[in-house]
Design a protein around this motif. Structure first.
Motif, mmCIF file in Angstrom:
data_model
loop_
_atom_site.group_PDB
_atom_site.id
_atom_site.type_symbol
_atom_site.label_atom_id
_atom_site.label_comp_id
_atom_site.label_asym_id
_atom_site.label_seq_id
_atom_site.Cartn_x
_atom_site.Cartn_y
_atom_site.Cartn_z
ATOM 1 N N SER A 116 0.889 -1.259 -0.159
ATOM 2 C CA SER A 116 -0.002 0.048 -0.051
ATOM 3 C C SER A 116 0.835 1.238 0.056
ATOM 4 N N CYS A 117 2.175 0.975 -0.015
ATOM 5 C CA CYS A 117 3.119 2.248 -0.019
ATOM 6 C C CYS A 117 2.608 2.837 -1.455
ATOM 7 N N CYS A 118 2.271 2.330 -2.346
ATOM 8 C CA CYS A 118 2.152 2.835 -3.633
ATOM 9 C C CYS A 118 0.718 3.888 -3.571
ATOM 10 N N VAL A 119 0.207 4.096 -2.554
ATOM 11 C CA VAL A 119 -0.582 5.168 -2.090
ATOM 12 C C VAL A 119 -0.078 6.359 -2.162
ATOM 13 N N GLY A 120 1.004 6.398 -1.585
ATOM 14 C CA GLY A 120 2.142 7.548 -1.552
ATOM 15 C C GLY A 120 2.692 7.795 -3.053
ATOM 16 N N VAL A 169 10.866 7.810 -3.323
ATOM 17 C CA VAL A 169 10.848 7.134 -1.975
ATOM 18 C C VAL A 169 10.075 5.985 -1.693
ATOM 19 N N PHE A 170 8.418 6.545 -2.071
ATOM 20 C CA PHE A 170 7.435 5.591 -1.799
ATOM 21 C C PHE A 170 7.703 4.580 -2.865
ATOM 22 N N SER A 171 7.873 4.714 -4.003
ATOM 23 C CA SER A 171 8.108 3.514 -5.041
ATOM 24 C C SER A 171 8.939 2.579 -4.531
ATOM 25 N N THR A 175 -4.378 -0.616 -7.657
ATOM 26 C CA THR A 175 -4.299 -0.758 -6.173
ATOM 27 C C THR A 175 -5.773 -1.229 -5.678
ATOM 28 N N ILE A 176 -6.749 -0.838 -5.905
ATOM 29 C CA ILE A 176 -8.197 -1.042 -5.317
ATOM 30 C C ILE A 176 -8.616 -2.442 -5.657
ATOM 31 N N ILE A 177 -7.997 -2.831 -6.843
ATOM 32 C CA ILE A 177 -8.454 -4.202 -7.171
ATOM 33 C C ILE A 177 -7.433 -5.269 -6.278
ATOM 34 N N ILE A 178 -6.121 -4.893 -6.176
ATOM 35 C CA ILE A 178 -5.401 -5.608 -5.469
ATOM 36 C C ILE A 178 -5.892 -5.837 -3.782
#
Length: 479
Positions: free
Chosen positions: A321-325, A361-363, A430-433
């Protein structure tokens, strides 16, 4: 000297980690080539089209690695790891002796082919040969070491000629080759091939013979024996079609596609490879673009450290969920670019640099490492031939589709629309995952496989379902 199972597992894991450093360097190497070729620091002359081919060759050449999972199922993990690392070493040596664009592209082909091979072999090897409590962290560490390899190449590229960089990066690959020659073979692969006694010996050598290890070994052997009993006299095509229709193949394959699409559609690779060009477009200042590139490379270490902490204390999907950043950073980049184009923010403002660095950084703080570890973890061992081929095809196609046309897309749509599309697509995936993909942390490979068939981790196969008649081997020698 009799070493503990932990020491032996870490010994086996060291070779893939070193290969990951060298392979990560090959991923960052096009950045060095593009910068030095554009600045005329070399006698080799190139144009924009050649540069984009150099940048995207990893994806194009990587299609050849589609056969690697089949080779892995045929020859085992150890042999294919050694072969893949030799290809990587050949790529670095070709780069070192290159005197023209053809040899540079040939080097990129070897790098692309070997990188995609090593990615699959590394993940499968770590997944099958380490205990569940070490597996997640070690698989994430593979991507962290790739990031370290990228950092090393970027740092060396700012000091040395690109050919010297290639020579230095041969080192980790050579050490990895030497270490891997002392490995045992994967117990899971040996069991899959019906070599049960060899499987037991390799498993006990790696994992010891405590109660948890014995339970996992019995469950693995039981499942493989049952699978071999059910083998039918179908043709190869019929077997392939039957395998594709199995719930424990098509579900993890769908999850794999969405997870990989989520990463590539966020623009992770083109934003790294063309970072200096992007920052120059956004700030209009070449010197700030250079500073931003070096700062971005430095953030790779920050993200790597954060990844190690996150994977230690949180579940896999939580770390992902770091991908939210990343999504928020991409939206902010798009907004800043829009404000600049509208005249609200100065066109030479450095504001764009900050969310761009935040994205990097988030990636690297879980998003990148988990993206490549989770799909392999989700795929059952018996389907890793076809599943690994699918993994390779998807990564190669998505690599080419996102990297090769990137500069042309930015030239046509602009930074505002490009970043907005990246952010929106990543948000949807991201929502699907988060809704559908199961959690795998601290689950054995057999539990993950049974999840697809029984629909719950609470109803996994017990080792007594199929009798395991072979004794647990107490020896400490691998044949």
């Amino acid at each position: 000297m009799n070493f503990s199972p932990f020491v032996k597992q870490m010994f086996v894991a060291t070779a893939p980690q070193l290969a990951a450093v060298s392979m990560g360097g090959s991923l960052g190497y096009p950045c060095v080539l593009i910068q030095q070729f554009q600045s005329n620091d070399t006698s080799i002359k190139t144009d924009l089209d050649t540069l984009t081919w150099i940048a995207s060759m990893h994806g194009v050449a990587g299609i050849g690695a589609t056969l690697m999972p089949t080779l892995m199922q045929w020859k085992g993990r150890k042999c294919t790891f050694i072969g893949s690392t030799l290809l990587l070493l050949m790529g670095w040596l070709l780069a070192f002796v290159a005197q023209d664009t053809f040899t540079v592209l040939l080097s990129a082909i070897f790098h692309g082919l070997s990188s995609n091979c090593i990615t699959i072999v590394n993940l499968v090897t770590i997944s099958e040969m380490l205990a569940p409590r070490y597996r997640s962290a070690s698989m994430v560490l593979l991507n962290i070491n790739q990031t370290i390899g990228q950092f090393i190449v970027a740092a060396l590229g700012s000091i040395f000629n690109w050919q010297i960089v290639a020579l230095i990066m041969c080192g980790p690959a050579i050490v990895a080759l030497l270490l891997s020659s002392l490995w045992p073979e994967s117990p899971s692969w040996l069991a899959c091939k019906g070599k049960y006694e060899d499987s037991e010996k390799a498993f006990v050598w790696l994992r010891g013979s405590d109660d948890d290890a014995n339970k996992e070994l019995k469950a693995m052997l039981a499942a493989q024996k049952e699978s071999r009993i059910k083998v039918s006299k179908k043709t190869k095509l019929q077997e392939t079609w039957s395998e594709m229709r199995r719930r424990d193949f098509y579900l993890p394959s769908l999850y794999m596609f969405v997870i990989l699409l989520n990463f590539y559609i966020s623009g992770a690779l083109p934003l790294f490879i063309y970072s200096k060009d992007i920052l120059e477009m956004a700030t209009g200042a070449p010197e700030i673009a250079t500073f931003g590139y070096l700062a971005m490379v430095s953030t790779l270490f920050i993200g790597s450290l954060i990844s190690l902490i996150l994977i230690r204390y949180f579940k896999t999907k939580t770390v992902l969920s770091c991908c939210v950043g990343c999504i928020l950073s991409l939206f902010i980049c798009s907004l800043v670019s829009y404000l600049q184009s509208s005249g609200i923010v100065s066109a030479d403002s450095y504001l764009f640099l900050y969310p761009f660095l935040g994205y990097m950084v988030f990636s690297n703080s879980g998003f990148n490492p988990i993206t490549f570890a989770l799909p392999i973890d989700l795929m059952p061992v018996k389907h890793r031939g076809m599943g690994g081929a699918l993994f390779n095809v998807l990564t190669c196609l998505l690599y080419v589709v996102t990297v090769k046309p990137f500069l042309y897309v930015v030239g046509s749509l602009g930074l505002t629309v490009t970043f907005f599309l990246f952010a929106s697509s990543c948000l949807f995936c991201t929502i699907i995952i988060w809704i559908y993909v199961p959690e795998t942390k601290n689950r054995t490979l057999q539990e993950i496989e049974d999840y697809y068939n029984y629909g719950s981790f609470d109803k996994f196969r017990h080792s007594d379902d199929v009798e395991v008649k072979l004794p647990i081997v107490k020896g400490d020698v691998v044949d």
